[in-house]
Write a protein that holds these residues in place. Sequence first.
Motif, mmCIF file in Angstrom:
data_model
loop_
_atom_site.group_PDB
_atom_site.id
_atom_site.type_symbol
_atom_site.label_atom_id
_atom_site.label_comp_id
_atom_site.label_asym_id
_atom_site.label_seq_id
_atom_site.Cartn_x
_atom_site.Cartn_y
_atom_site.Cartn_z
ATOM 1 N N SER A 1 0.786 -1.106 -0.089
ATOM 2 C CA SER A 1 0.069 -0.011 -0.084
ATOM 3 C C SER A 1 1.003 1.144 0.010
ATOM 4 C CB SER A 1 -0.816 0.046 1.200
ATOM 5 O OG SER A 1 -0.209 0.104 2.418
ATOM 6 N N ILE A 2 0.494 2.308 -0.419
ATOM 7 C CA ILE A 2 1.074 3.712 -0.366
ATOM 8 C C ILE A 2 0.233 4.640 0.260
ATOM 9 C CG2 ILE A 2 1.816 5.536 -1.864
ATOM 10 C CD1 ILE A 2 2.133 3.686 -4.130
ATOM 11 N N THR A 3 1.113 5.327 1.362
ATOM 12 C CA THR A 3 0.412 6.414 2.161
ATOM 13 C C THR A 3 0.984 7.662 1.496
ATOM 14 O OG1 THR A 3 0.330 4.873 4.075
ATOM 15 C CG2 THR A 3 0.047 7.219 4.540
ATOM 16 N N LEU A 4 -0.133 8.565 1.457
ATOM 17 C CA LEU A 4 0.175 9.879 0.928
ATOM 18 C C LEU A 4 -0.522 11.096 1.645
ATOM 19 C CD1 LEU A 4 1.709 11.782 -1.214
ATOM 20 C CD2 LEU A 4 -0.065 11.492 -2.728
ATOM 21 N N SER A 5 -0.027 12.259 2.148
ATOM 22 C CA SER A 5 -0.607 13.101 3.007
ATOM 23 C C SER A 5 0.219 14.389 2.878
ATOM 24 C CB SER A 5 -0.984 12.840 4.339
ATOM 25 O OG SER A 5 0.555 12.800 5.016
ATOM 26 N N GLY A 6 -0.759 15.371 2.648
ATOM 27 C CA GLY A 6 -0.154 16.896 2.739
ATOM 28 C C GLY A 6 -0.859 17.755 3.743
ATOM 29 N N GLU A 7 -0.146 18.865 3.910
ATOM 30 C CA GLU A 7 -0.972 19.772 4.537
ATOM 31 C C GLU A 7 -0.429 21.271 4.056
ATOM 32 O OE1 GLU A 7 -1.062 19.918 9.195
ATOM 33 O OE2 GLU A 7 0.617 21.215 9.030
ATOM 34 N N PHE A 8 -1.594 22.271 3.989
ATOM 35 C CA PHE A 8 -1.184 23.598 3.367
ATOM 36 C C PHE A 8 -1.990 24.514 4.285
ATOM 37 C CE2 PHE A 8 -2.283 27.266 1.007
ATOM 38 C CZ PHE A 8 -1.209 27.732 0.418
ATOM 39 N N TYR A 9 -1.315 25.843 4.496
ATOM 40 C CA TYR A 9 -1.887 26.705 5.253
ATOM 41 C C TYR A 9 -1.588 28.019 4.768
ATOM 42 C CZ TYR A 9 2.190 26.909 8.112
ATOM 43 O OH TYR A 9 3.594 27.022 8.526
ATOM 44 N N TYR A 10 -2.467 29.057 5.326
ATOM 45 C CA TYR A 10 -2.217 30.513 4.774
ATOM 46 C C TYR A 10 -2.249 31.176 6.124
ATOM 47 C CZ TYR A 10 -1.754 35.243 2.957
ATOM 48 O OH TYR A 10 -1.354 36.312 2.401
ATOM 49 N N ASP A 11 -1.081 31.934 6.684
ATOM 50 C CA ASP A 11 -1.124 32.652 7.734
ATOM 51 C C ASP A 11 -1.368 34.187 7.368
ATOM 52 O OD1 ASP A 11 -0.717 33.787 10.302
ATOM 53 O OD2 ASP A 11 0.628 32.375 10.895
ATOM 54 N N GLU A 16 6.322 34.492 6.829
ATOM 55 C CA GLU A 16 6.437 33.476 5.893
ATOM 56 C C GLU A 16 4.770 32.779 6.037
ATOM 57 O OE1 GLU A 16 9.317 30.456 7.032
ATOM 58 O OE2 GLU A 16 10.942 31.877 6.752
ATOM 59 N N SER A 17 3.952 33.692 5.045
ATOM 60 C CA SER A 17 2.423 33.296 5.217
ATOM 61 C C SER A 17 2.145 31.782 4.651
ATOM 62 C CB SER A 17 1.854 34.252 4.532
ATOM 63 O OG SER A 17 2.518 34.367 3.083
ATOM 64 N N ILE A 18 2.934 31.170 4.041
ATOM 65 C CA ILE A 18 2.758 29.751 3.572
ATOM 66 C C ILE A 18 3.812 28.938 3.797
ATOM 67 C CG2 ILE A 18 0.938 30.672 1.726
ATOM 68 C CD1 ILE A 18 3.001 29.797 -0.315
ATOM 69 N N PRO A 19 3.691 27.664 4.220
ATOM 70 C CA PRO A 19 4.687 26.663 4.156
ATOM 71 C C PRO A 19 5.484 26.834 3.095
ATOM 72 C CG PRO A 19 2.650 25.641 3.962
ATOM 73 C CD PRO A 19 2.427 26.809 4.091
ATOM 74 N N GLN A 20 6.902 26.177 3.602
ATOM 75 C CA GLN A 20 7.767 26.030 2.438
ATOM 76 C C GLN A 20 7.399 24.796 1.669
ATOM 77 O OE1 GLN A 20 11.981 25.727 3.745
ATOM 78 N NE2 GLN A 20 11.879 28.008 3.961
ATOM 79 N N LEU A 21 7.890 24.551 0.566
ATOM 80 C CA LEU A 21 7.150 23.423 -0.474
ATOM 81 C C LEU A 21 7.507 22.221 0.161
ATOM 82 C CD1 LEU A 21 6.175 22.608 -3.083
ATOM 83 C CD2 LEU A 21 8.198 22.747 -4.201
ATOM 84 N N SER A 22 8.828 22.297 0.822
ATOM 85 C CA SER A 22 9.394 20.808 1.373
ATOM 86 C C SER A 22 8.519 20.473 2.651
ATOM 87 C CB SER A 22 10.773 21.018 1.845
ATOM 88 O OG SER A 22 10.948 22.152 2.894
ATOM 89 N N GLN A 108 13.521 26.443 11.499
ATOM 90 C CA GLN A 108 13.396 27.967 11.994
ATOM 91 C C GLN A 108 13.462 28.603 10.836
ATOM 92 O OE1 GLN A 108 16.163 29.005 14.405
ATOM 93 N NE2 GLN A 108 18.177 28.829 13.023
ATOM 94 N N SER A 109 13.048 30.057 10.987
ATOM 95 C CA SER A 109 13.137 30.909 9.772
ATOM 96 C C SER A 109 14.553 31.367 9.525
ATOM 97 C CB SER A 109 12.328 32.200 10.091
ATOM 98 O OG SER A 109 12.634 32.884 11.276
#
Length: 350
Positions: A1-11, A16-22, A108-109
């Motif tokens: 099986s393959i597990t795939l998940s992601g998380e995106f937010y806007y602050d 740094e209003s959005i998370p880095q791509l990594s 950290q930033s």
Amino acid sequence: SITLSGEFYYDFFNGESIPQLSNILRECYLSIYPDWGDIKIGQKFTNKGKVDVFSPLNIFNASYRELLSLDEPYQGKLPELGVEVNYFINDENSLELVYIPFPRSDYQSSGELDVNDLNLTLLKTTDSYLTSHSNSFFITYNKYGYLFDAQVTYGNYIDGNYNYNINTNNSGISKIFNRVQTLGAAISTSFNSVSVVEEVAFNLTEDFYGDKIGIKNSDFTMNTQFTKSLLGNTYSQINIIYQHVFNYSKAESNSIQEAIYDIQLQPTDNIVFIIGHLHNSFLREKLYAALNLGFFFSTNIYVAPRLNYKINDNLTLESGLDIYTGKYIPKLLEEDLGGDNFFVRMKYEL
């Protein structure tokens, strides 16, 4: 099986209003299930230990250093790229091996942090993956029984919580990463209606004797957790954390040694604090109310109420307060991470 998940937010309020791509891709790994156990290959979270907060055995994933809340879920941990092999000895015993070739550092930033009083500058950069002498190995034995569960863990790894290399020639401080060996154990059981967990760990760093200013000292840490359901089916939890720092020596006031000791969480040789938690759900599980408390044997008490409402199966409105009763005093090598905090956010889950 393959597990795939992601998380995106806007602050709205963060530089740094959005998370880095990594950091948007959370987990991506392949699971294989032979007759004797299972194998997982790829980027994933590895969660060991039996207590819920400040587990000395949960040593696998790098952390997000600039959190405002003790229970902050967004980027609280960073997934690691590696291999995990679980071998089931029998129904009551298992052996787990984890190999992480290129660990991530605590996030950290980027930028520079001036220590004006000491005429020093900390050069901050983001290290996505550590590639120099970075191989990290972990082995865990699990015992599952009717009266108690137990765990023994050994790790030889690069700590994502960086240490310091002080350059006196150009008044600069750069980050270095310390190899740590951890040997620890956990046991969980219950007495009547109270669940009890005890975790202990010895962390051997590259500075056991305490004579290297820039490297964190070795320590012994224990965490005792009690959980119980109170009236109205309210979940209650209390954790008592104690840490002894070996070969600690008090630093001179307003010195670089004092600054490093503070930021490395070893301002003294014995550290004790208590974390409490209460939560319950109402309106057919739509309304969630919680309270977190932190007592540090000082006037600085941490109070953090939470109130979440589930609008539908996908959309949740979350809010919370973080209050410190004492006055926050920033440390020399630390940006202003303290003080009170209030947040409201919308969370959409697929």
